[in-house]
Scaffold this motif. Structure first.
Motif: not given
Length: 499
Positions: A262-287
């Motif tokens: 659940y925790n790494f999926i939450e990270t993925m979702n939050n990174v995707e939300a930021m990408a939608a807002a204009g800041d596209n981060y590397n989800v794997q690096e974040a996890q």
């Protein structure tokens, strides 16, 4: 091309700092109150757990500030907002009542209970870091509406609604503070003397609380009495905890796997939300960063996994940069070291803090809808429902009442594994809308598999192949495949008739 000068701090970072600080502070307060109520001594809570969590927060926030700098340089722009970082609220509750409480009950020794929780947290961080291997695949194959919708469910129930309730506990204070937050952070109106809206709201709210007697002046002296020196000290106690976790408390592993996923999926979702807002981060690096940050905190006594925070979107809406993130990490470390977190938790009423988090809930739900095509809005709504069930389940399913039973016996199983259920139902509906019935069948098949092993609609990991949920999802998958076959035959017949 001129090299971008991405600042370490700007004025908007002040609002971002207070929003993130209050979000983390609320969790730290809940941790302290809950652990002490369970029977853990203040020496462990304030001397080990809180400083360890602060080290983790400092590590993660500084790392994400550097990630923001890399993104700013790569895209040659300065309006990049660093990802927020902290303790996930749903995960925090699982560790409090699913790990710390049973560990203390089993051993009867707070020291051993703490070490077991450290071991659980370390393993959780390792699983989260390993989850980075799957991060890009999940992000590439799950529709945005599914990811943001399931996250919006968390924001709506556990952050927006829950904290709006807390706002109304002291309406004279809470409503005034909420009005200031809505004016300053959503409508972007300037506050007197250009004071950041969140800071202005805290000052006015706290002043009102003590002026009209809604807060006892004795809380100030109680708060100041907790001030002391609690430096973060490295410990290898988690190694002893690991030996206990793999013997007497082996059952906790059934909790660790799903909550870490659940925790790494939450990270993925939050990174995707930021990408939608204009800041596209590397989800794997974040996890990976989240998992490492959790393990670093554990080495200093922390017992709660950390993740990219849902508050990231709120910070983006405030036009914050990276300074708010670094400042949050530094201030939390200093505040935990000198007992200021405990003091603030006693001095500032929750009704003052709550409206700031209501804003975070509003911004997250709004972002979910504004970031997807209109035709996919129903999928966002559908993905939110499981977490609504999860909210009702966790708040009203106690031994004292029958609220959940009176509403529906299905609320509890729907709320179990809510993140997975929301993601998959959101994805299924997107695929149906887009006439991708083969993908819809795959998603239903995954839902059947997760139900069969207890990751969805079950209280623990176990083999449930004959579960009604498993069978229902399998029939769904067959339905989608059948529809795809019939439609394909119709298209072939139409082509032949045309020829």
């Amino acid at each position: 091309m001129t090299k971008v000068n991405y600042p370490w701090f700007k004025r908007e970072d002040v609002d971002g700092f207070f929003a993130l600080f209050q979000n983390n502070l609320a969790n730290f307060v809940l941790i302290a109150v809950s652990m002490i109520a369970m029977g853990y001594p203040s020496s462990i809570v304030y001397g080990r757990v809180i400083p360890g969590a602060a080290i983790s927060v400092l590590f993660g926030n500084y790392y994400y500030a550097r990630m923001a700098e890399k993104l700013a340089i790569k895209e040659n722009r300065t309006n990049v907002t660093a990802l927020s970082y902290g303790i996930s609220t749903p995960v925090m509750f699982i560790y409090l009542f699913g790990v710390l409480q049973p560990a203390l009950n089993l051993t009867g020794d707070p020291e051993l209970g703490w070490k077991i929780a450290m071991a659980a947290c370390f393993l959780g961080g390792a699983i989260e870091a390993l989850g980075s291997v799957l991060g890009k695949f999940c992000r590439d194959h799950l529709p945005r509406a599914a990811m943001l919708g399931s996250l919006a469910g968390v924001a709506f129930g556990f952050i927006g609604a829950e904290l709006l309730f807390r706002t109304y506990e002291m309406p004279v204070i809470g409503l005034v503070v909420l009005a200031i937050i809505l004016m300053g952070l959503i409508a972007k109106k300037k506050m007197p003397f250009r004071i950041p809206a969140s800071l202005f709201a805290i000052v006015i709210g706290t002043f009102l609380a003590y002026t009209i007697g809604k807060a006892d002046v004795g809380q100030i002296s109680d708060g100041l009495s907790t001030v002391g020196f609690y430096p973060p000290v490295p410990t290898l106690g988690f190694l002893e905890g690991l030996s206990l976790l793999t013997k007497e408390m082996i059952g906790l592993l059934a909790i660790l796997l799903p909550i870490s996923i659940y925790n790494f999926i939450e990270t993925m979702n939050n990174v995707e939300a930021m990408a939608a807002a204009g800041d596209n981060y590397n989800v794997q690096e974040a996890q990976l960063a989240d998992g490492v940050g959790t393990m670093v905190g554990t080495i200093f006594g922390g017992v709660f996994p950390t993740t990219v925070y849902i508050a990231s979107i709120g910070s983006k809406w405030m036009n914050a940069g990276r300074g708010y993130s670094v400042l949050n990490g530094v201030v939390f470390l200093l505040a935990s070291t000198f007992g200021i977190i405990a003091a603030m938790s006693k001095i500032i009423p929750m009704a003052v803090i709550a409206p700031i988090l209501v804003f975070v809930g509003i911004s997250m739900v709004s972002q979910a809808f504004s970031s997807v095509e209109i035709k996919h809005h129903p999928a966002v709504v559908l993905a939110m429902f499981p977490y609504f069930a999860n909210y009702i389940m966790t708040r009203f399913n106690g031994p004292a009442g029958d609220v959940v039973k009176n509403l529906s016996p299905a609320i509890v199983p729907l709320g179990q594994g809510a993140m997975f259920t929301g993601l998959l139902w959101g994805a299924i509906l997107v695929f149906i809308i887009d006439n991708q019935f083969k993908k819809a069948a795959y998603a239903a098949g995954v839902a059947a598999l997760l139900s069969a092993v207890g990751l969805m609609h079950a209280a623990k990991l176990e083999i449930l192949i004959t579960s009604e949920y498993t069978i229902g999802y399998l029939i769904m998958a067959l339905l989608f495949i059948g529809y795809k076959v019939v439609e394909s035959k119709k298209e072939d017949s139409g082509i032949k008739a045309t020829n």
